[in-house]
Design a protein around this motif. Structure first.
Motif, PDB file in Angstrom:
ATOM      1  N   ILE B  47     -24.550 -10.273   9.870  1.00 46.59           N
ATOM      2  CA  ILE B  47     -24.508 -11.480   9.052  1.00 46.59           C
ATOM      3  C   ILE B  47     -23.066 -11.854   8.789  1.00 46.59           C
ATOM      4  O   ILE B  47     -22.192 -10.980   8.712  1.00 46.59           O
ATOM      5  CB  ILE B  47     -25.290 -11.285   7.739  1.00 46.59           C
ATOM      6  N   GLN B  48     -22.839 -13.167   8.670  1.00 44.84           N
ATOM      7  CA  GLN B  48     -21.508 -13.692   8.386  1.00 44.84           C
ATOM      8  C   GLN B  48     -21.608 -14.645   7.203  1.00 44.84           C
ATOM      9  O   GLN B  48     -22.464 -15.526   7.173  1.00 44.84           O
ATOM     10  CB  GLN B  48     -20.958 -14.417   9.608  1.00 44.84           C
ATOM     11  N   PHE B  49     -20.712 -14.462   6.231  1.00 46.57           N
ATOM     12  CA  PHE B  49     -20.631 -15.326   5.059  1.00 46.57           C
ATOM     13  C   PHE B  49     -19.330 -16.133   5.109  1.00 46.57           C
ATOM     14  O   PHE B  49     -18.293 -15.646   5.536  1.00 46.57           O
ATOM     15  CB  PHE B  49     -20.606 -14.508   3.766  1.00 46.57           C
ATOM     16  N   GLN B  50     -19.417 -17.351   4.645  1.00 48.08           N
ATOM     17  CA  GLN B  50     -18.231 -18.153   4.372  1.00 48.08           C
ATOM     18  C   GLN B  50     -18.293 -18.438   2.872  1.00 48.08           C
ATOM     19  O   GLN B  50     -19.205 -19.144   2.426  1.00 48.08           O
ATOM     20  CB  GLN B  50     -18.225 -19.447   5.184  1.00 48.08           C
ATOM     21  N   ASN B  51     -17.349 -17.866   2.130  1.00 50.98           N
ATOM     22  CA  ASN B  51     -17.434 -17.862   0.673  1.00 50.98           C
ATOM     23  C   ASN B  51     -18.778 -17.231   0.284  1.00 50.98           C
ATOM     24  O   ASN B  51     -19.046 -16.119   0.688  1.00 50.98           O
ATOM     25  CB  ASN B  51     -17.217 -19.270   0.119  1.00 50.98           C
ATOM     26  N   ASN B  52     -19.638 -17.899  -0.445  1.00 46.74           N
ATOM     27  CA  ASN B  52     -20.894 -17.250  -0.809  1.00 46.74           C
ATOM     28  C   ASN B  52     -22.082 -17.781  -0.017  1.00 46.74           C
ATOM     29  O   ASN B  52     -23.234 -17.481  -0.327  1.00 46.74           O
ATOM     30  CB  ASN B  52     -21.146 -17.371  -2.309  1.00 46.74           C
ATOM     31  N   GLY B  53     -21.810 -18.563   1.036  1.00 51.57           N
ATOM     32  CA  GLY B  53     -22.871 -19.096   1.862  1.00 51.57           C
ATOM     33  C   GLY B  53     -22.993 -18.368   3.195  1.00 51.57           C
ATOM     34  O   GLY B  53     -22.008 -17.889   3.735  1.00 51.57           O
ATOM     35  N   VAL B  54     -24.229 -18.302   3.710  1.00 47.94           N
ATOM     36  CA  VAL B  54     -24.482 -17.631   4.987  1.00 47.94           C
ATOM     37  C   VAL B  54     -24.171 -18.588   6.143  1.00 47.94           C
ATOM     38  O   VAL B  54     -24.677 -19.702   6.188  1.00 47.94           O
ATOM     39  CB  VAL B  54     -25.954 -17.175   5.084  1.00 47.94           C
ATOM     40  N   VAL B  55     -23.314 -18.135   7.061  1.00 50.55           N
ATOM     41  CA  VAL B  55     -22.969 -18.927   8.230  1.00 50.55           C
ATOM     42  C   VAL B  55     -23.874 -18.572   9.402  1.00 50.55           C
ATOM     43  O   VAL B  55     -24.332 -19.454  10.130  1.00 50.55           O
ATOM     44  CB  VAL B  55     -21.493 -18.703   8.622  1.00 50.55           C
ATOM     45  N   ASP B  56     -24.116 -17.274   9.571  1.00 52.22           N
ATOM     46  CA  ASP B  56     -24.912 -16.805  10.701  1.00 52.22           C
ATOM     47  C   ASP B  56     -25.614 -15.521  10.316  1.00 52.22           C
ATOM     48  O   ASP B  56     -24.958 -14.554   9.930  1.00 52.22           O
ATOM     49  CB  ASP B  56     -24.015 -16.564  11.924  1.00 52.22           C
ATOM     50  N   ASP B  57     -26.925 -15.525  10.379  1.00 52.49           N
ATOM     51  CA  ASP B  57     -27.701 -14.299  10.153  1.00 52.49           C
ATOM     52  C   ASP B  57     -28.765 -14.150  11.230  1.00 52.49           C
ATOM     53  O   ASP B  57     -29.821 -13.533  11.002  1.00 52.49           O
ATOM     54  CB  ASP B  57     -28.322 -14.271   8.760  1.00 52.49           C
ATOM     55  N   SER B  58     -28.476 -14.700  12.398  1.00 53.62           N
ATOM     56  CA  SER B  58     -29.477 -14.728  13.468  1.00 53.62           C
ATOM     57  C   SER B  58     -29.847 -13.342  13.989  1.00 53.62           C
ATOM     58  O   SER B  58     -30.925 -13.157  14.549  1.00 53.62           O
ATOM     59  CB  SER B  58     -28.979 -15.602  14.626  1.00 53.62           C
ATOM     60  N   GLN B  59     -28.942 -12.363  13.834  1.00 54.82           N
ATOM     61  CA  GLN B  59     -29.241 -11.028  14.337  1.00 54.82           C
ATOM     62  C   GLN B  59     -29.593 -10.052  13.219  1.00 54.82           C
ATOM     63  O   GLN B  59     -29.655  -8.848  13.445  1.00 54.82           O
ATOM     64  CB  GLN B  59     -28.049 -10.507  15.149  1.00 54.82           C
ATOM     65  N   LEU B  60     -29.836 -10.562  12.046  1.00 58.37           N
ATOM     66  CA  LEU B  60     -30.215  -9.711  10.921  1.00 58.37           C
ATOM     67  C   LEU B  60     -31.733  -9.519  10.932  1.00 58.37           C
ATOM     68  O   LEU B  60     -32.464 -10.512  10.885  1.00 58.37           O
ATOM     69  CB  LEU B  60     -29.770 -10.361   9.611  1.00 58.37           C
ATOM     70  N   PRO B  61     -32.203  -8.280  10.980  1.00 49.34           N
ATOM     71  CA  PRO B  61     -33.667  -8.046  10.931  1.00 49.34           C
ATOM     72  C   PRO B  61     -34.187  -8.346   9.530  1.00 49.34           C
ATOM     73  O   PRO B  61     -34.244  -7.475   8.659  1.00 49.34           O
ATOM     74  CB  PRO B  61     -33.800  -6.561  11.278  1.00 49.34           C
ATOM     75  N   LYS B  62     -34.582  -9.541   9.325  1.00 53.74           N
ATOM     76  CA  LYS B  62     -34.835 -10.020   7.959  1.00 53.74           C
ATOM     77  C   LYS B  62     -36.066  -9.402   7.312  1.00 53.74           C
ATOM     78  O   LYS B  62     -36.253  -9.533   6.089  1.00 53.74           O
ATOM     79  CB  LYS B  62     -34.950 -11.544   7.960  1.00 53.74           C
ATOM     80  N   ASP B  63     -36.898  -8.747   8.123  1.00 50.97           N
ATOM     81  CA  ASP B  63     -38.056  -8.097   7.505  1.00 50.97           C
ATOM     82  C   ASP B  63     -37.647  -6.871   6.697  1.00 50.97           C
ATOM     83  O   ASP B  63     -38.386  -6.427   5.805  1.00 50.97           O
ATOM     84  CB  ASP B  63     -39.067  -7.702   8.585  1.00 50.97           C
ATOM     85  N   ARG B  64     -36.448  -6.342   6.976  1.00 50.71           N
ATOM     86  CA  ARG B  64     -36.036  -5.132   6.265  1.00 50.71           C
ATOM     87  C   ARG B  64     -34.596  -5.184   5.748  1.00 50.71           C
ATOM     88  O   ARG B  64     -34.235  -4.412   4.868  1.00 50.71           O
ATOM     89  CB  ARG B  64     -36.182  -3.916   7.175  1.00 50.71           C
ATOM     90  N   PHE B  65     -33.792  -6.050   6.282  1.00 52.25           N
ATOM     91  CA  PHE B  65     -32.388  -6.156   5.886  1.00 52.25           C
ATOM     92  C   PHE B  65     -32.189  -7.415   5.038  1.00 52.25           C
ATOM     93  O   PHE B  65     -32.767  -8.472   5.329  1.00 52.25           O
ATOM     94  CB  PHE B  65     -31.476  -6.258   7.112  1.00 52.25           C
ATOM     95  N   SER B  66     -31.368  -7.270   4.027  1.00 48.61           N
ATOM     96  CA  SER B  66     -30.959  -8.429   3.246  1.00 48.61           C
ATOM     97  C   SER B  66     -29.509  -8.257   2.840  1.00 48.61           C
ATOM     98  O   SER B  66     -29.004  -7.128   2.758  1.00 48.61           O
ATOM     99  CB  SER B  66     -31.848  -8.605   2.015  1.00 48.61           C
ATOM    100  N   ALA B  67     -28.853  -9.369   2.610  1.00 48.59           N
ATOM    101  CA  ALA B  67     -27.453  -9.312   2.198  1.00 48.59           C
ATOM    102  C   ALA B  67     -27.162 -10.487   1.289  1.00 48.59           C
ATOM    103  O   ALA B  67     -27.783 -11.544   1.405  1.00 48.59           O
ATOM    104  CB  ALA B  67     -26.527  -9.336   3.416  1.00 48.59           C
ATOM    105  N   GLU B  68     -26.211 -10.268   0.392  1.00 52.71           N
ATOM    106  CA  GLU B  68     -25.782 -11.351  -0.468  1.00 52.71           C
ATOM    107  C   GLU B  68     -24.302 -11.212  -0.760  1.00 52.71           C
ATOM    108  O   GLU B  68     -23.727 -10.136  -0.657  1.00 52.71           O
ATOM    109  CB  GLU B  68     -26.583 -11.356  -1.763  1.00 52.71           C
ATOM    110  N   ARG B  69     -23.707 -12.323  -1.113  1.00 50.07           N
ATOM    111  CA  ARG B  69     -22.291 -12.351  -1.462  1.00 50.07           C
ATOM    112  C   ARG B  69     -22.148 -13.261  -2.677  1.00 50.07           C
ATOM    113  O   ARG B  69     -21.843 -14.443  -2.557  1.00 50.07           O
ATOM    114  CB  ARG B  69     -21.429 -12.844  -0.314  1.00 50.07           C
ATOM    115  N   LEU B  70     -22.393 -12.669  -3.818  1.00 51.29           N
ATOM    116  CA  LEU B  70     -22.341 -13.427  -5.054  1.00 51.29           C
ATOM    117  C   LEU B  70     -20.902 -13.798  -5.393  1.00 51.29           C
ATOM    118  O   LEU B  70     -19.987 -12.979  -5.201  1.00 51.29           O
ATOM    119  CB  LEU B  70     -22.973 -12.619  -6.188  1.00 51.29           C
ATOM    120  N   LYS B  71     -20.691 -14.989  -5.848  1.00 44.54           N
ATOM    121  CA  LYS B  71     -19.375 -15.470  -6.292  1.00 44.54           C
ATOM    122  C   LYS B  71     -18.357 -15.474  -5.156  1.00 44.54           C
ATOM    123  O   LYS B  71     -17.151 -15.554  -5.403  1.00 44.54           O
ATOM    124  CB  LYS B  71     -18.853 -14.637  -7.460  1.00 44.54           C
ATOM    125  N   GLY B  72     -18.802 -15.317  -3.923  1.00 48.62           N
ATOM    126  CA  GLY B  72     -17.901 -15.428  -2.789  1.00 48.62           C
ATOM    127  C   GLY B  72     -16.891 -14.317  -2.650  1.00 48.62           C
ATOM    128  O   GLY B  72     -15.879 -14.494  -1.956  1.00 48.62           O
TER     129      GLY B  72
END
Lengths: 109, 117
Positions: B47-72
């Protein structure tokens, strides 16, 4: 998706010898990066190649880029033991980085 | 200048358990990446974040993986539930700018080594 292939995967060379690691990529890459990774450590940036014909040198390492051939090379001159590590190249499309499988280099005294 | 910080450095869990990794990027770096590096392979972007927004999460197995970037700034990557094939090193990297015109490299943290038993 950008595919990046490196060869050789494993390289064992004697101190004082020269050798080249090759990095081929499948489609247009905005930039080409080289990284070094020591065992159990993280990746360290070596070179950023920005355009066709770019050449960068640092100590015994020299990297070059041929965008027409979709090829980058990392040339090692007069290898020393301290250069033993795994070397990765990475291409980019947009802001996404695609890494090769790495070349594990062992320099033998 | 402090580098990218990650914790924990090592984690051993059993399959089906949950795990979370933390990353603090270099101050002022807007772009943050999470990579998975399986032994003997190159890093694979999750996953790739730009500040606190997701730019690319196409290869993240979303059924089991999650990510966040609060406040950037800091970011966390979670796996729930873990599988055996998740055993890998999880690398966090940051980059000053998202601009394509500048040949900015990424700066990597030391990584978290995960072993799922």
């Amino acid at each position: 998706e950008l595919k990046v292939e490196q060869n050789p995967l494993f390289l064992s060379m004697q101190e004082g010898k020269n050798y080249t690691i090759y990095c081929n990529y499948s489609t247009t890459s905005d930039r080409l990066y080289w990284y070094r990774q020591d065992p159990g450590k993280s990746l360290e940036s070596l070179f950023v190649l920005l355009s066709n014909g770019a050449v960068k040198q640092e100590g015994r390492l020299m990297a070059s880029l041929d965008t027409k051939a979709r090829l980058s090379t990392l040339h090692i001159t007069a290898a020393v033991h301290d250069l033993s590590a795994t070397y990765f190249c990475a291409g980019t499309t947009g802001n996404q980085f695609y890494f090769g499988t790495g070349t594990s280099l062992t320099v033998i005294p | 200048e402090a580098g990218v910080a990650q914790s924990p450095r090592y984690k051993i869990i059993e399959k089906r358990q949950s795990v979370a990794f933390w990353c603090n990027p270099i101050s002022g770096h807007a772009t943050l990446y999470w990579y998975q590096q399986i032994l003997g392979q190159g890093p694979k972007l999750l996953i790739q974040f730009q500040n606190n927004g997701v730019v690319d999460d196409s290869q993240l197995p979303k059924d089991r993986f999650s990510a966040e970037r609060l406040k950037g700034v800091d970011s966390t990557l979670k796996i729930q539930p873990a599988k055996l094939e998740d055993s890998a090193v999880y690398l966090c990297a940051s980059r000053r700018t998202r601009s394509r015109e500048i040949g900015e490299t990424q700066y990597f943290g030391p990584g978290t080594r995960l072993l799922v038993l």
